[in-house]
Motif scaffolding. Sequence first.
Motif, PDB file in Angstrom:
ATOM      1  N   LYS A  32       0.838  -1.205   0.000  1.00  0.00           N
ATOM      2  CA  LYS A  32       0.000   0.000   0.000  1.00  0.00           C
ATOM      3  C   LYS A  32       0.873   1.256   0.000  1.00  0.00           C
ATOM      4  CE  LYS A  32      -3.968   0.255   0.179  1.00  0.00           C
ATOM      5  NZ  LYS A  32      -4.976   0.397  -0.869  1.00  0.00           N
ATOM      6  N   ALA A  33       1.983   1.220   0.735  1.00  0.00           N
ATOM      7  CA  ALA A  33       2.898   2.368   0.754  1.00  0.00           C
ATOM      8  C   ALA A  33       3.469   2.612  -0.637  1.00  0.00           C
ATOM      9  CB  ALA A  33       4.024   2.139   1.767  1.00  0.00           C
ATOM     10  N   ALA A  34       3.873   1.525  -1.301  1.00  0.00           N
ATOM     11  CA  ALA A  34       4.412   1.650  -2.664  1.00  0.00           C
ATOM     12  C   ALA A  34       3.350   2.204  -3.608  1.00  0.00           C
ATOM     13  CB  ALA A  34       4.913   0.298  -3.156  1.00  0.00           C
ATOM     14  N   GLU A  35       2.133   1.725  -3.453  1.00  0.00           N
ATOM     15  CA  GLU A  35       1.027   2.198  -4.300  1.00  0.00           C
ATOM     16  C   GLU A  35       0.790   3.689  -4.079  1.00  0.00           C
ATOM     17  OE1 GLU A  35      -3.508   1.501  -3.639  1.00  0.00           O
ATOM     18  OE2 GLU A  35      -2.737  -0.227  -4.753  1.00  0.00           O
ATOM     19  N   ARG A  36       0.753   4.117  -2.820  1.00  0.00           N
ATOM     20  CA  ARG A  36       0.526   5.535  -2.508  1.00  0.00           C
ATOM     21  C   ARG A  36       1.646   6.411  -3.054  1.00  0.00           C
ATOM     22  NH1 ARG A  36      -2.524   7.390   2.308  1.00  0.00           N
ATOM     23  NH2 ARG A  36      -0.835   8.896   2.389  1.00  0.00           N
ATOM     24  N   GLU A  43      11.532  -0.107  -4.701  1.00  0.00           N
ATOM     25  CA  GLU A  43      11.885   1.301  -4.516  1.00  0.00           C
ATOM     26  C   GLU A  43      11.384   1.796  -3.159  1.00  0.00           C
ATOM     27  OE1 GLU A  43      11.865   3.364  -8.860  1.00  0.00           O
ATOM     28  OE2 GLU A  43       9.973   2.401  -8.255  1.00  0.00           O
ATOM     29  N   MET A  44      10.197   1.333  -2.761  1.00  0.00           N
ATOM     30  CA  MET A  44       9.645   1.740  -1.465  1.00  0.00           C
ATOM     31  C   MET A  44      10.486   1.174  -0.336  1.00  0.00           C
ATOM     32  SD  MET A  44       7.174   3.659  -0.502  1.00  0.00           S
ATOM     33  CE  MET A  44       7.599   4.357   1.081  1.00  0.00           C
ATOM     34  N   GLN A  45      10.955  -0.063  -0.464  1.00  0.00           N
ATOM     35  CA  GLN A  45      11.825  -0.643   0.560  1.00  0.00           C
ATOM     36  C   GLN A  45      13.082   0.204   0.730  1.00  0.00           C
ATOM     37  OE1 GLN A  45      12.608  -4.691  -0.642  1.00  0.00           O
ATOM     38  NE2 GLN A  45      10.823  -5.472   0.436  1.00  0.00           N
ATOM     39  N   GLU A  46      13.676   0.607  -0.375  1.00  0.00           N
ATOM     40  CA  GLU A  46      14.887   1.434  -0.324  1.00  0.00           C
ATOM     41  C   GLU A  46      14.585   2.789   0.319  1.00  0.00           C
ATOM     42  OE1 GLU A  46      18.769   2.443  -0.479  1.00  0.00           O
ATOM     43  OE2 GLU A  46      17.892   0.471  -0.837  1.00  0.00           O
ATOM     44  N   THR A  47      13.464   3.384  -0.033  1.00  0.00           N
ATOM     45  CA  THR A  47      13.071   4.674   0.550  1.00  0.00           C
ATOM     46  C   THR A  47      12.897   4.544   2.058  1.00  0.00           C
ATOM     47  OG1 THR A  47      11.993   5.382  -1.491  1.00  0.00           O
ATOM     48  CG2 THR A  47      11.285   6.476   0.534  1.00  0.00           C
ATOM     49  N   LEU A  48      12.258   3.464   2.485  1.00  0.00           N
ATOM     50  CA  LEU A  48      12.045   3.244   3.920  1.00  0.00           C
ATOM     51  C   LEU A  48      13.377   3.016   4.640  1.00  0.00           C
ATOM     52  CD1 LEU A  48       8.880   0.994   3.659  1.00  0.00           C
ATOM     53  CD2 LEU A  48       8.971   3.311   4.622  1.00  0.00           C
TER      54      LEU A  48
END
Length: 75
Positions: A32-36, A43-48
């Motif tokens: 859901k975070a990646a979707e938002r 990419e979301m994992q790396e951002t987190l």
Amino acid sequence: MASNRKSADTGETNDLAETIGLYALGKISLGKAAERADVSRWEMQETLREAGVELRLGPQSEAELEDDVVVALQV
């Protein structure tokens, strides 16, 4: 015109910060975070990671599992 771009960038930054916060609080799944954030899960994992947020891999509830399935079906 530059001030409009800066304002738009600030809005995007705020949206990403909110998404990171929701994930960190356990309110949304990685999918859901990646979707938002309109990025891939990787990419979301790396951002987190860059934000210092501990990753919760795998669904933590049935609702998160359902969210992950919905996101996966959209790919």
